[in-house]
Design an enzyme around this catalytic site. Sequence first.
Site, PDB file in Angstrom:
ATOM      1  CG  ASP B 195       0.089  -1.796   1.077  1.00  0.00           C
ATOM      2  OD1 ASP B 195      -0.196  -0.615   0.808  1.00  0.00           O
ATOM      3  OD2 ASP B 195      -0.475  -2.453   1.983  1.00  0.00           O
ATOM      4  CG  HIS B 370      -2.496  -0.904   4.665  1.00  0.00           C
ATOM      5  ND1 HIS B 370      -2.547  -1.310   3.353  1.00  0.00           N
ATOM      6  CD2 HIS B 370      -3.748  -0.519   4.990  1.00  0.00           C
ATOM      7  CE1 HIS B 370      -3.788  -1.161   2.909  1.00  0.00           C
ATOM      8  NE2 HIS B 370      -4.537  -0.686   3.881  1.00  0.00           N
TER       9      HIS B 370
END
Lengths: 555, 555
Positions: B195, B370
């Site tokens: 990610d 994130h």
Amino acid sequence: MSAIPSDGVRVIPLGGVGDIGRNMMLIETEEDLVVIDSGIMFPSEEMFGVDYIIADTTYLLERRDKLRAYLITHGHEDHIGGLPYVLRDAPAPIYAMRLTHGLIEVKLRDAGLKEIEQITIDLATEYGFGSISAEFFPVAHSIPDATGIALRTPAGLIVHTGDFKIDHTPVMSQPTDLPRLASLGEEGVRLLCSDSTYADRAGHTPSELVVGEALEQILLSAPGRVIIATFASQIARLQQIVDGAEVAGRTLFVTGRSMEKNVKMARELGYIKAPEGLIQSISQHEQFADEDVVIVGTGGQGEPMSALSRMSVNDHRDVTIRSGDTVVFSSSPIPGNEAAVNRTVDNLFRLQADVRYVGGGAVNVHVRGHAGQEELKTVLSLVQPQDFMPIHGEYRHLALHTRLARSMGIPEERCHLLLDGAILQLTAETSEVVGEAPASYVYVDGLTVGGVDHTVLRDRRHLARDGVVTVVVPVDHQTGQLAGQIDVIAKGFVWMDESPTLQERVEEQVRQAFDRDDHPVEWHELQNVLRREISGLLYRETRQRPMVLAVAMEV
Amino acid sequence: MSAIPSDGVRVIPLGGVGDIGRNMMLIETEEDLVVIDSGIMFPSEEMFGVDYIIADTTYLLERRDKLRAYLITHGHEDHIGGLPYVLRDAPAPIYAMRLTHGLIEVKLRDAGLKEIEQITIDLATEYGFGSISAEFFPVAHSIPDATGIALRTPAGLIVHTGDFKIDHTPVMSQPTDLPRLASLGEEGVRLLCSDSTYADRAGHTPSELVVGEALEQILLSAPGRVIIATFASQIARLQQIVDGAEVAGRTLFVTGRSMEKNVKMARELGYIKAPEGLIQSISQHEQFADEDVVIVGTGGQGEPMSALSRMSVNDHRDVTIRSGDTVVFSSSPIPGNEAAVNRTVDNLFRLQADVRYVGGGAVNVHVRGHAGQEELKTVLSLVQPQDFMPIHGEYRHLALHTRLARSMGIPEERCHLLLDGAILQLTAETSEVVGEAPASYVYVDGLTVGGVDHTVLRDRRHLARDGVVTVVVPVDHQTGQLAGQIDVIAKGFVWMDESPTLQERVEEQVRQAFDRDDHPVEWHELQNVLRREISGLLYRETRQRPMVLAVAMEV
């Protein structure tokens, strides 16, 4: 609205209070009127096709016989860009610092306004305009020669900060004159109008010095060419780049019309000082070794036609980005420009450049030009105003600035959280909103000023969303019956595949309308019925609502 | 493109690599194929009228006989929103955690896809799909039941992180399983797909814990009602609000269809735990004292139809904002939404609410979902992959993530900075891009899927900028001459005032075209000539370029 009392003054923001941009404020007494700034605002994304927005000057034009002067705080577009428009209808002398005049002069020349008197002010001199007098004082901002203005009026002293931050080590200009603010405060300030642009930022904006250091570091260490993007008006930043280039032994190349023009003007006026030969023509730059080159241009906001945007898509006449290049965004995205800036960064990475930008961790390659909360409090505490009006900000900035002022002990009823058009009337003791001046957006679109209105923008939004379907229907002028082929044209709208096709069904819908015995014969009504029925059909079938234009053509 | 070797695997991102959103990746061997995620992406501002964007599944559909399963990492729209579209043409069982299935099920039901098998996975169980097997492992993210996936393939182990951060004290879900990542690393990882969403942020994302503390503090100290906006899918955030409400002795009221639906589903599945009576119907809330009320709804992104947006313009059925209210944005604007969020904040301040938001200094009312750079490095150092592919990010995120991987010692030729559609083929030793799968944007607009294309969007952009001018010209079908009144209709375009009016001059231009001896008689050509000449006239006079539609109508 009653007349202005002889011991009163009206303070009327026409732009920049409730918005960022098109800054403009009127200071009006019984006999006289001066204007502070006249800027443009850039359109938000839903104002399709609009080039920019200027202030509504109806109130000013109705009082142009009292107009004595335009006082301009500094040379940014959001403070001077509206001058060519308002000067045409309400001419008056312009008072400003030298660089500000340099930037204004270009505009007046382009607009054919040669008759306007431009008076270069001395700091700390008081200029009289009948019952009003004005004294400019220096402030630190992201352009040299930025000022605030202290105005003496029948109701007392008004201090307008202009755009400012407190930078004790600015690069070229003078620091914000805190001692002068303190002495004005001691004299007694009736009203403080203070810059709210970054009233939502805690702490203190860093000095421009850190930018110089960061740029110099990059110019010294980058392995190849360095390409720096900034605003063309960032004269101080350009000087820092000149200085860094000198230290790093690089030659500076300027690209882009506006950047070249400003560098030329700033050198002629003595604002940018560069050793002989340090700045060379961009067309020559490939003759230098990569590590000896620094290029400066616009594009820090991702503007489509700017030098950097062109480079990022390999469409620049002189510069082709390649591996080894370091690209520096010496700027931060203005709200609304984030997507365009990100796209430019992406494209530059794709071309193998090393990209340095604030959002990517290179925090010191740019600093803000406006005061943070601690600076705003410093000014409030020096000026100690009786009344306070936050200016230059959207509503939340004004609200947060008001919260600061309240926390500094200014009573609620002395804080004037107003919006453009409010007419605040002051006497020595009283303060009251006595009316409202027209302050709607005036849209500039191509050569049209004020022609674009809400209807036009609503239509553009409608067209943007689902396109347009035009249906031309020939009608027999004697019988009122359908008299030939129906023509259907769609733009920006998608016919979904089906059988019979949707387009055929639109035509069928028109025929059915005519088949009905009671179909309207009156032109306008007929078009309305057709439009409504076709819109309904299209929505049911596609869940889209294109603009439908039904044209009945008499044959 | 040659066939896949029996000891090889292809990794094919169809979305989310070069963009944020519409995440989708194929893992393909000689015999088998599995899909990881199938999400939607929200349109950028210049994609007028588009509802959202899904991935191009041409490559998958051509190989649907090999398709064994959809493996879904978590229940966010950008990972599950595309399922109803792709499942229609390429059905296969869906493997996911329980909450993820809860969110998917609603979609399948709405789309009438009842036949699809939904398999709720056990963590650490290996699911076999012929030559591929998959094991899910927990990761911390902004929704419970988020996972990464480890896939065993003929070429070795592939680790796909899903969306993640390293939160050692997450609120409801399990922390990211670092020990499992370490043991996979020891086993030997052929490829890490990780990610990149916040690869541009230095440091470490704070734990969700700080948000709970910040919200509790506000719920305890606010003088009146507290209104909190967040995403409907932020189940953990909702639990924190429930907990805070309990501590502060406030009753919780949920408003908005999607929020109500999700709270109901999450309570039924046991994800949200609330004491009896703590959550009450919003219609009852005025019966409680202000200081005993907390309201939660959507609107943290300024979405026009959301609860908070409606409240901010005084258009909410149950809640009227008033002085004393505290409004909390427990969210941060997704890039592109800044202007809408700012507008909502402004409007709430205008209604006298006290507004707390990250940009206004209330930094702890939201944290990102994130990983930042230090977390990304931790994963790289635990997994020690042979090859690396940054996923989930725009190009700059992928480039910065690659820079991190390079700094951790992964050689340049082992870093695969690819874009959607790239077909990366791996064997135990080799890695090579062997081709490109179709990966263009598929636009969903109303009921149209894939019908909107570049031409349609280009037309919409054109219409948005300067509107449309339609000119209907009656032409005698025998002589080819002008045969009656010309009809001119403008929408989104401004006629400037002049004499003769511009509209009359357009008609005159048409007449002149017909007066010329050599005027074209062929229909299509005639319309082109008229369009060109009218466009030219309008541009010269207004500096605007409306779309001109010239319709020659035979009479």
